[in-house]
Write a protein that holds these residues in place. Structure first.
Motif, PDB file in Angstrom:
ATOM      1  N   MET A 143       0.874  -1.201   0.000  1.00 33.70           N
ATOM      2  CA  MET A 143       0.000   0.000   0.000  1.00 33.70           C
ATOM      3  C   MET A 143       0.900   1.237   0.000  1.00 33.70           C
ATOM      4  O   MET A 143       1.768   1.369   0.856  1.00 33.70           O
ATOM      5  N   SER A 144       0.747   2.132  -0.984  1.00 35.72           N
ATOM      6  CA  SER A 144       1.608   3.314  -1.059  1.00 35.72           C
ATOM      7  C   SER A 144       1.182   4.342  -0.013  1.00 35.72           C
ATOM      8  O   SER A 144       0.120   4.227   0.582  1.00 35.72           O
ATOM      9  N   SER A 145       2.021   5.389   0.213  1.00 33.00           N
ATOM     10  CA  SER A 145       1.682   6.368   1.247  1.00 33.00           C
ATOM     11  C   SER A 145       0.502   7.249   0.807  1.00 33.00           C
ATOM     12  O   SER A 145      -0.230   7.774   1.622  1.00 33.00           O
ATOM     13  N   ARG A 146       0.296   7.406  -0.534  1.00 28.86           N
ATOM     14  CA  ARG A 146      -0.870   8.125  -1.039  1.00 28.86           C
ATOM     15  C   ARG A 146      -2.094   7.226  -0.823  1.00 28.86           C
ATOM     16  O   ARG A 146      -2.009   6.016  -1.048  1.00 28.86           O
ATOM     17  N   LEU A 147      -3.204   7.818  -0.381  1.00 27.79           N
ATOM     18  CA  LEU A 147      -4.369   6.971  -0.122  1.00 27.79           C
ATOM     19  C   LEU A 147      -5.068   6.640  -1.438  1.00 27.79           C
ATOM     20  O   LEU A 147      -5.512   7.545  -2.147  1.00 27.79           O
ATOM     21  N   PRO A 148      -5.182   5.359  -1.776  1.00 29.12           N
ATOM     22  CA  PRO A 148      -5.815   4.993  -3.046  1.00 29.12           C
ATOM     23  C   PRO A 148      -7.335   5.185  -3.020  1.00 29.12           C
ATOM     24  O   PRO A 148      -7.933   5.249  -1.946  1.00 29.12           O
ATOM     25  N   ARG A 149      -7.924   5.257  -4.190  1.00 24.95           N
ATOM     26  CA  ARG A 149      -9.383   5.419  -4.333  1.00 24.95           C
ATOM     27  C   ARG A 149      -9.911   4.389  -5.318  1.00 24.95           C
ATOM     28  O   ARG A 149      -9.145   3.821  -6.086  1.00 24.95           O
ATOM     29  N   GLY A 150     -11.209   4.227  -5.354  1.00 27.52           N
ATOM     30  CA  GLY A 150     -11.870   3.400  -6.365  1.00 27.52           C
ATOM     31  C   GLY A 150     -11.328   1.979  -6.410  1.00 27.52           C
ATOM     32  O   GLY A 150     -11.021   1.378  -5.377  1.00 27.52           O
ATOM     33  N   GLU A 151     -11.204   1.460  -7.631  1.00 27.73           N
ATOM     34  CA  GLU A 151     -10.790   0.066  -7.820  1.00 27.73           C
ATOM     35  C   GLU A 151      -9.400  -0.206  -7.216  1.00 27.73           C
ATOM     36  O   GLU A 151      -9.129  -1.273  -6.683  1.00 27.73           O
ATOM     37  N   GLU A 152      -8.532   0.818  -7.288  1.00 30.47           N
ATOM     38  CA  GLU A 152      -7.183   0.661  -6.719  1.00 30.47           C
ATOM     39  C   GLU A 152      -7.279   0.421  -5.203  1.00 30.47           C
ATOM     40  O   GLU A 152      -6.575  -0.415  -4.640  1.00 30.47           O
ATOM     41  N   LYS A 153      -8.176   1.157  -4.547  1.00 34.33           N
ATOM     42  CA  LYS A 153      -8.359   0.991  -3.100  1.00 34.33           C
ATOM     43  C   LYS A 153      -8.926  -0.409  -2.808  1.00 34.33           C
ATOM     44  O   LYS A 153      -8.459  -1.093  -1.903  1.00 34.33           O
ATOM     45  N   ARG A 154      -9.899  -0.819  -3.588  1.00 33.00           N
ATOM     46  CA  ARG A 154     -10.531  -2.130  -3.374  1.00 33.00           C
ATOM     47  C   ARG A 154      -9.480  -3.235  -3.417  1.00 33.00           C
ATOM     48  O   ARG A 154      -9.424  -4.088  -2.531  1.00 33.00           O
ATOM     49  N   ARG A 155      -8.629  -3.196  -4.438  1.00 32.96           N
ATOM     50  CA  ARG A 155      -7.594  -4.233  -4.581  1.00 32.96           C
ATOM     51  C   ARG A 155      -6.589  -4.157  -3.435  1.00 32.96           C
ATOM     52  O   ARG A 155      -6.186  -5.162  -2.861  1.00 32.96           O
ATOM     53  N   ALA A 156      -6.186  -2.916  -3.099  1.00 31.70           N
ATOM     54  CA  ALA A 156      -5.168  -2.731  -2.056  1.00 31.70           C
ATOM     55  C   ALA A 156      -5.687  -3.187  -0.693  1.00 31.70           C
ATOM     56  O   ALA A 156      -4.965  -3.834   0.075  1.00 31.70           O
ATOM     57  N   VAL A 157      -6.950  -2.871  -0.385  1.00 33.69           N
ATOM     58  CA  VAL A 157      -7.527  -3.253   0.919  1.00 33.69           C
ATOM     59  C   VAL A 157      -7.622  -4.775   1.009  1.00 33.69           C
ATOM     60  O   VAL A 157      -7.261  -5.376   2.030  1.00 33.69           O
ATOM     61  N   ARG A 158      -8.072  -5.393  -0.073  1.00 36.14           N
ATOM     62  CA  ARG A 158      -8.211  -6.851  -0.048  1.00 36.14           C
ATOM     63  C   ARG A 158      -6.842  -7.524   0.154  1.00 36.14           C
ATOM     64  O   ARG A 158      -6.694  -8.439   0.961  1.00 36.14           O
ATOM     65  N   ARG A 159      -5.834  -7.017  -0.572  1.00 39.77           N
ATOM     66  CA  ARG A 159      -4.478  -7.568  -0.460  1.00 39.77           C
ATOM     67  C   ARG A 159      -3.947  -7.376   0.962  1.00 39.77           C
ATOM     68  O   ARG A 159      -3.357  -8.257   1.559  1.00 39.77           O
ATOM     69  N   LEU A 160      -4.181  -6.175   1.497  1.00 39.83           N
ATOM     70  CA  LEU A 160      -3.680  -5.862   2.843  1.00 39.83           C
ATOM     71  C   LEU A 160      -4.251  -6.841   3.882  1.00 39.83           C
ATOM     72  O   LEU A 160      -3.510  -7.405   4.691  1.00 39.83           O
ATOM     73  N   LEU A 209     -15.833   0.666   7.929  1.00 44.01           N
ATOM     74  CA  LEU A 209     -16.476   1.773   7.195  1.00 44.01           C
ATOM     75  C   LEU A 209     -15.439   2.522   6.362  1.00 44.01           C
ATOM     76  O   LEU A 209     -15.688   2.907   5.234  1.00 44.01           O
ATOM     77  N   ARG A 210     -14.240   2.715   6.938  1.00 44.69           N
ATOM     78  CA  ARG A 210     -13.220   3.495   6.223  1.00 44.69           C
ATOM     79  C   ARG A 210     -12.523   2.666   5.152  1.00 44.69           C
ATOM     80  O   ARG A 210     -11.741   3.192   4.369  1.00 44.69           O
ATOM     81  N   ASN A 211     -12.816   1.376   5.126  1.00 47.15           N
ATOM     82  CA  ASN A 211     -12.145   0.514   4.147  1.00 47.15           C
ATOM     83  C   ASN A 211     -12.919   0.329   2.853  1.00 47.15           C
ATOM     84  O   ASN A 211     -12.354  -0.121   1.860  1.00 47.15           O
ATOM     85  N   VAL A 212     -14.217   0.627   2.868  1.00 47.84           N
ATOM     86  CA  VAL A 212     -14.982   0.403   1.631  1.00 47.84           C
ATOM     87  C   VAL A 212     -14.721   1.541   0.649  1.00 47.84           C
ATOM     88  O   VAL A 212     -14.400   2.663   1.039  1.00 47.84           O
ATOM     89  N   VAL A 213     -14.895   1.225  -0.621  1.00 52.33           N
ATOM     90  CA  VAL A 213     -14.631   2.204  -1.673  1.00 52.33           C
ATOM     91  C   VAL A 213     -15.706   3.297  -1.672  1.00 52.33           C
ATOM     92  O   VAL A 213     -15.437   4.453  -2.002  1.00 52.33           O
ATOM     93  N   SER A 214     -16.941   2.921  -1.309  1.00 50.09           N
ATOM     94  CA  SER A 214     -18.028   3.903  -1.288  1.00 50.09           C
ATOM     95  C   SER A 214     -18.868   3.697  -0.032  1.00 50.09           C
ATOM     96  O   SER A 214     -19.636   2.734   0.061  1.00 50.09           O
ATOM     97  N   LEU A 215     -18.732   4.640   0.906  1.00 51.53           N
ATOM     98  CA  LEU A 215     -19.529   4.538   2.143  1.00 51.53           C
ATOM     99  C   LEU A 215     -21.011   4.744   1.827  1.00 51.53           C
ATOM    100  O   LEU A 215     -21.882   4.066   2.379  1.00 51.53           O
ATOM    101  N   GLY A 216     -21.285   5.675   0.897  1.00 49.67           N
ATOM    102  CA  GLY A 216     -22.684   5.898   0.467  1.00 49.67           C
ATOM    103  C   GLY A 216     -23.252   4.617  -0.124  1.00 49.67           C
ATOM    104  O   GLY A 216     -24.402   4.252   0.139  1.00 49.67           O
ATOM    105  N   GLY A 217     -22.433   3.913  -0.900  1.00 46.25           N
ATOM    106  CA  GLY A 217     -22.865   2.647  -1.509  1.00 46.25           C
ATOM    107  C   GLY A 217     -23.157   1.606  -0.444  1.00 46.25           C
ATOM    108  O   GLY A 217     -24.134   0.857  -0.538  1.00 46.25           O
ATOM    109  N   LEU A 218     -22.320   1.558   0.588  1.00 46.48           N
ATOM    110  CA  LEU A 218     -22.543   0.585   1.673  1.00 46.48           C
ATOM    111  C   LEU A 218     -23.860   0.911   2.398  1.00 46.48           C
ATOM    112  O   LEU A 218     -24.677   0.027   2.655  1.00 46.48           O
ATOM    113  N   PHE A 219     -24.068   2.190   2.714  1.00 38.36           N
ATOM    114  CA  PHE A 219     -25.285   2.562   3.446  1.00 38.36           C
ATOM    115  C   PHE A 219     -26.540   2.285   2.593  1.00 38.36           C
ATOM    116  O   PHE A 219     -27.566   1.838   3.113  1.00 38.36           O
ATOM    117  N   ARG A 220     -26.440   2.516   1.274  1.00 39.68           N
ATOM    118  CA  ARG A 220     -27.590   2.210   0.398  1.00 39.68           C
ATOM    119  C   ARG A 220     -27.869   0.704   0.418  1.00 39.68           C
ATOM    120  O   ARG A 220     -29.020   0.276   0.431  1.00 39.68           O
TER     121      ARG A 220
END
Ligand SMILES: C[S@@+](CC[C@H](N)C(=O)[O-])C[C@H]1O[C@@H](n2cnc3c(N)ncnc32)[C@H](O)[C@@H]1O
Length: 228
Positions: free
Chosen positions: A1-18, A121-132
């Motif tokens: 995981m790089s020091s820049r916080l990833p977003r979107g699909e990049e975040k999804r892959r990085a969180v799963r790997r982590l 909550l902070r790990n999902v790509v879209s918190l709005g999507g999770l709440f929906r």
């Protein structure tokens, strides 16, 4: 995981790997890092549901199953969902576990009496999507209890917490598990909107009147609500 916080699909892959990487020692690091307080936070979340016995409750982003175990201990029927194969393989629970993305749950509308979610909550790509998705799968009258880390309001506690979270946690995590992963943990707090924003998002998703409780002086926050 790089020091820049990833977003979107990049975040999804990085969180799963982590989480795949840290899964073997995830529970141990949690207990050490929180001095065992995480057990009490999960108990408080499950106790706040106040649903009838045998209610069907899904634990979203269940990880190694701590909340599933607590749900079953309290007499609920639990089912866990997580997209990290490593976390599920290392889970210790009798509850059925499903490898799935919580933003696209393989469930019909209003299928659940309740939902819990711990520290994701902070790990999902879209918190709005999770709440929906919560609004879709929880039946009217059903309950939610969502936990995540937070920053204490008290200035002294906040300073101590900042020091501990940013400096000590990466050292503990690095010694017992993986330094990169546990350096990401404090940084990932930046993904979380303010409490007020989260409450208004939950209202919009069908959970008006959701209450935010602060646990252990504000180290952790718990959102408790009812599906309208
Ligand atoms: C910090 S762990 C929390 C695990 C567990 N809930 C607990 O209380 O210990 C975050 C979990 O969220 C999962 N996760 C993050 N985003 C997800 C998503 N979109 N779908 C499914 N699981 C997700 C990760 O795989 C990881 O197991």
């Amino acid at each position: 995981m790089s020091s820049r916080l990833p977003r979107g699909e990049e975040k999804r892959r990085a969180v799963r790997r982590l989480f795949d990487t840290i899964s073997p020692r995830y529970d141990l690091v949690n207990r050490v890092m929180t001095f065992g307080m995480d057990v009490g936070w999960r108990r408080a979340a499950v106790a706040s549901l106040r649903l009838p016995g045998r209610s069907l409750v899904a634990d979203l982003a269940c990880g190694t199953g701590d909340l599933c175990r607590e749900l079953e201990r309290r007499g609920y029927r639990a089912v866990g969902f997580d997209f990290s194969h490593g976390m599920l393989v290392n889970a210790r629970t009798e509850a059925p576990l499903v490898e799935a993305d919580v933003l696209q749950l393989p469930l019909t509308d209003a299928a659940l009496d309740g939902v819990t979610c711990g520290f994701a909550l902070r790990n999902v790509v879209s918190l709005g999507g999770l709440f929906r998705e919560l609004g879709r799968v929880v039946r009217p009258g059903g309950r939610i209890a969502l936990l995540d880390a937070s920053e204490p309001e008290n200035p002294a506690l906040r300073a101590g917490h900042g020091l501990y979270f940013n400096r000590i946690v990466p050292v503990i995590g690095g010694t017992l598990s993986n330094k990169t992963a546990y350096s990401y943990l404090p940084k990932s707090m930046a993904y979380l909107p303010s409490a007020g924003e989260m409450l208004s998002m939950l209202t919009g998703a069908g959970f008006p009147g959701t209450e935010r409780r602060q646990l252990s002086g504000g180290l952790t926050q718990l959102f408790v609500g009812t599906r309208a």
